[in-house]
Design a protein around this motif. Structure first.
Motif, PDB file in Angstrom:
ATOM      1  N   GLY A 172      32.096  46.834  35.994  1.00 52.02           N
ATOM      2  CA  GLY A 172      32.319  45.843  37.042  1.00 52.02           C
ATOM      3  C   GLY A 172      32.505  44.441  36.492  1.00 52.02           C
ATOM      4  O   GLY A 172      33.433  43.730  36.892  1.00 52.02           O
ATOM      5  N   VAL A 173      31.649  44.055  35.546  1.00 54.14           N
ATOM      6  CA  VAL A 173      31.754  42.712  34.964  1.00 54.14           C
ATOM      7  C   VAL A 173      33.064  42.551  34.197  1.00 54.14           C
ATOM      8  O   VAL A 173      33.746  41.516  34.283  1.00 54.14           O
ATOM      9  N   ASN A 174      33.456  43.630  33.473  1.00 55.66           N
ATOM     10  CA  ASN A 174      34.718  43.556  32.738  1.00 55.66           C
ATOM     11  C   ASN A 174      35.920  43.448  33.659  1.00 55.66           C
ATOM     12  O   ASN A 174      36.881  42.737  33.348  1.00 55.66           O
ATOM     13  N   LEU A 175      35.855  44.145  34.814  1.00 54.67           N
ATOM     14  CA  LEU A 175      36.960  44.043  35.768  1.00 54.67           C
ATOM     15  C   LEU A 175      37.066  42.640  36.343  1.00 54.67           C
ATOM     16  O   LEU A 175      38.167  42.110  36.512  1.00 54.67           O
ATOM     17  N   ILE A 176      35.895  42.011  36.627  1.00 54.82           N
ATOM     18  CA  ILE A 176      35.909  40.637  37.125  1.00 54.82           C
ATOM     19  C   ILE A 176      36.564  39.704  36.106  1.00 54.82           C
ATOM     20  O   ILE A 176      37.421  38.882  36.439  1.00 54.82           O
ATOM     21  N   SER A 177      36.201  39.876  34.819  1.00 53.30           N
ATOM     22  CA  SER A 177      36.778  39.018  33.786  1.00 53.30           C
ATOM     23  C   SER A 177      38.269  39.269  33.635  1.00 53.30           C
ATOM     24  O   SER A 177      39.054  38.333  33.440  1.00 53.30           O
ATOM     25  N   MET A 178      38.684  40.540  33.746  1.00 55.82           N
ATOM     26  CA  MET A 178      40.115  40.842  33.635  1.00 55.82           C
ATOM     27  C   MET A 178      40.899  40.211  34.781  1.00 55.82           C
ATOM     28  O   MET A 178      42.002  39.694  34.558  1.00 55.82           O
ATOM     29  N   ILE A 179      40.345  40.243  35.986  1.00 52.46           N
ATOM     30  CA  ILE A 179      41.069  39.636  37.115  1.00 52.46           C
ATOM     31  C   ILE A 179      41.177  38.132  36.927  1.00 52.46           C
ATOM     32  O   ILE A 179      42.221  37.536  37.214  1.00 52.46           O
ATOM     33  N   ALA A 180      40.114  37.501  36.389  1.00 47.44           N
ATOM     34  CA  ALA A 180      40.170  36.062  36.139  1.00 47.44           C
ATOM     35  C   ALA A 180      41.251  35.731  35.118  1.00 47.44           C
ATOM     36  O   ALA A 180      42.039  34.788  35.306  1.00 47.44           O
ATOM     37  N   ILE A 181      41.343  36.534  34.048  1.00 43.35           N
ATOM     38  CA  ILE A 181      42.357  36.254  33.022  1.00 43.35           C
ATOM     39  C   ILE A 181      43.758  36.507  33.567  1.00 43.35           C
ATOM     40  O   ILE A 181      44.695  35.750  33.284  1.00 43.35           O
ATOM     41  N   ILE A 182      43.914  37.557  34.385  1.00 43.40           N
ATOM     42  CA  ILE A 182      45.231  37.835  34.966  1.00 43.40           C
ATOM     43  C   ILE A 182      45.663  36.704  35.894  1.00 43.40           C
ATOM     44  O   ILE A 182      46.827  36.303  35.902  1.00 43.40           O
ATOM     45  N   SER A 183      44.679  36.137  36.636  1.00 44.57           N
ATOM     46  CA  SER A 183      45.070  35.026  37.509  1.00 44.57           C
ATOM     47  C   SER A 183      45.381  33.774  36.710  1.00 44.57           C
ATOM     48  O   SER A 183      46.115  32.905  37.196  1.00 44.57           O
ATOM     49  N   ILE A 184      44.865  33.651  35.469  1.00 47.62           N
ATOM     50  CA  ILE A 184      45.317  32.537  34.614  1.00 47.62           C
ATOM     51  C   ILE A 184      46.734  32.802  34.139  1.00 47.62           C
ATOM     52  O   ILE A 184      47.585  31.913  34.132  1.00 47.62           O
ATOM     53  N   VAL A 185      47.010  34.062  33.746  1.00 48.98           N
ATOM     54  CA  VAL A 185      48.345  34.393  33.229  1.00 48.98           C
ATOM     55  C   VAL A 185      49.407  34.178  34.304  1.00 48.98           C
ATOM     56  O   VAL A 185      50.453  33.579  34.057  1.00 48.98           O
ATOM     57  N   LEU A 186      49.118  34.653  35.512  1.00 46.09           N
ATOM     58  CA  LEU A 186      50.107  34.559  36.589  1.00 46.09           C
ATOM     59  C   LEU A 186      50.093  33.214  37.297  1.00 46.09           C
ATOM     60  O   LEU A 186      50.907  32.978  38.179  1.00 46.09           O
ATOM     61  N   LYS A 187      49.150  32.323  36.939  1.00 47.99           N
ATOM     62  CA  LYS A 187      49.037  30.974  37.529  1.00 47.99           C
ATOM     63  C   LYS A 187      48.950  31.044  39.053  1.00 47.99           C
ATOM     64  O   LYS A 187      49.687  30.391  39.774  1.00 47.99           O
ATOM     65  N   THR A 188      48.030  31.852  39.560  1.00 49.54           N
ATOM     66  CA  THR A 188      47.859  31.980  40.995  1.00 49.54           C
ATOM     67  C   THR A 188      46.378  31.913  41.350  1.00 49.54           C
ATOM     68  O   THR A 188      45.524  32.125  40.491  1.00 49.54           O
ATOM     69  N   LYS A 189      46.104  31.591  42.629  1.00 49.25           N
ATOM     70  CA  LYS A 189      44.718  31.563  43.094  1.00 49.25           C
ATOM     71  C   LYS A 189      44.446  32.682  44.087  1.00 49.25           C
ATOM     72  O   LYS A 189      43.416  32.689  44.741  1.00 49.25           O
ATOM     73  N   ALA A 190      45.352  33.641  44.186  1.00 51.76           N
ATOM     74  CA  ALA A 190      45.237  34.649  45.238  1.00 51.76           C
ATOM     75  C   ALA A 190      44.179  35.689  44.941  1.00 51.76           C
ATOM     76  O   ALA A 190      43.785  36.425  45.835  1.00 51.76           O
ATOM     77  N   PHE A 191      43.722  35.757  43.691  1.00 52.89           N
ATOM     78  CA  PHE A 191      42.811  36.837  43.326  1.00 52.89           C
ATOM     79  C   PHE A 191      41.344  36.440  43.391  1.00 52.89           C
ATOM     80  O   PHE A 191      40.484  37.227  43.030  1.00 52.89           O
ATOM     81  N   LEU A 192      41.056  35.178  43.813  1.00 50.39           N
ATOM     82  CA  LEU A 192      39.668  34.711  43.728  1.00 50.39           C
ATOM     83  C   LEU A 192      38.778  35.448  44.719  1.00 50.39           C
ATOM     84  O   LEU A 192      37.615  35.745  44.426  1.00 50.39           O
ATOM     85  N   ALA A 228      39.199  38.513  45.555  1.00 48.78           N
ATOM     86  CA  ALA A 228      38.964  39.831  44.955  1.00 48.78           C
ATOM     87  C   ALA A 228      37.836  39.765  43.939  1.00 48.78           C
ATOM     88  O   ALA A 228      37.009  40.677  43.843  1.00 48.78           O
ATOM     89  N   ILE A 229      37.775  38.643  43.181  1.00 49.90           N
ATOM     90  CA  ILE A 229      36.684  38.477  42.221  1.00 49.90           C
ATOM     91  C   ILE A 229      35.334  38.439  42.933  1.00 49.90           C
ATOM     92  O   ILE A 229      34.379  39.115  42.540  1.00 49.90           O
ATOM     93  N   LEU A 230      35.274  37.691  44.047  1.00 54.67           N
ATOM     94  CA  LEU A 230      34.005  37.593  44.776  1.00 54.67           C
ATOM     95  C   LEU A 230      33.591  38.944  45.343  1.00 54.67           C
ATOM     96  O   LEU A 230      32.422  39.341  45.256  1.00 54.67           O
TER      97      LEU A 230
END
Lengths: 141, 94
Positions: free
Chosen positions: B41-61, B63-65
């Motif tokens: 779970g923690v790794n998935l949260i970190s992966m989503i954060a990095i993907i949202s940096i790569v794609l330059k979007t705020k739409a996944f926040l 999902a992180i919560l």
């Protein structure tokens, strides 16, 4: 055997309010951003399930005396009655309308009748989920 | 440069999730599986954060919560099941 879970009780007393706030935010953030009635209902149900997890059944039912089957039934009734409400105004079933109002704090806000339908969906999801979790995880005592 | 670093860290997270998955499948005892599920779970949260940096979007926040909330509750549920045999107790003894 008496198990000491004071950390879980103390943390969940705070975290439940954070999850409830996030659920209401997801419910209200509606149809432009990710969110809506179903997801808001899921998050609200997870907050109630966390309450059940951190304490026990009788304590929660003393402070939250709801039969969640009736909550689900009330949600379905609310969602369908908004659909029938559009028939009264001579438009097809489940038609939605919206308008812009000037509210005191929020400024110009878009208010739709979708929100009432979504409230019904959220109540249904909360009732059904808590009933399911509740019936598969009881210890039969 | 920063894109390469982000891609390398994504690959490392994938390897980490694979190792945790191995621990879930093989794991000798149930607490190992609970800890490995929490780690996924923690790794998935970190992966989503990095993907949202790569794609330059705020739409996944959101999902992180939601992932954080669900990982928290499911870890509590699993550990209560291991510890007591029942997830929701009828009446607690303390």
């Amino acid at each position: 055997m008496k198990i000491n879970d004071v950390i879980l009780r103390t943390i969940s007393r705070i975290v439940v309010f954070i999850i409830l706030t996030f659920g209401v935010y997801l419910f209200l953030s509606g149809h432009n951003t990710p969110g809506g009635g179903f997801i808001g209902g899921l998050v609200l149900a997870s907050a109630i399930i966390l309450l059940y997890l951190s304490t026990d059944l009788e304590t929660v039912q003393k402070s939250l005396p709801l039969d969640f089957k009736y909550v689900a039934a009330l949600g379905v009734f609310l969602a369908t009655s908004t659909g029938f409400g559009s028939i009264i105004f001579g438009v097809p079933f489940m038609s939605q309308t919206f308008a812009y109002f000037d509210l005191p704090i929020f400024g110009v806000t878009e208010l739709t009748t979708v929100t009432i339908f979504e409230a019904g969906v959220a109540l249904t999801v909360v009732g059904v989920l808590v009933t399911i979790i509740f019936s598969i995880s009881e210890d039969g005592g | 440069m920063i894109d390469k670093i982000l891609l390398v860290s994504l690959t490392l997270f994938v390897i980490s999730i694979a190792i945790a998955l191995f621990r879930i499948i093989k794991g000798p005892s149930m607490p190992d599986r609970a800890v490995a599920l929490d780690m996924i779970g923690v790794n998935l949260i970190s992966m989503i954060a990095i993907i949202s940096i790569v794609l330059k979007t705020k739409a996944f926040l959101e999902a992180i919560l939601i992932l954080g909330i669900l990982a928290f509750i499911s870890t509590i549920a699993i550990s209560r099941y291991i510890e007591r045999g029942a997830i929701i107790e009828h009446k607690s003894d303390n």
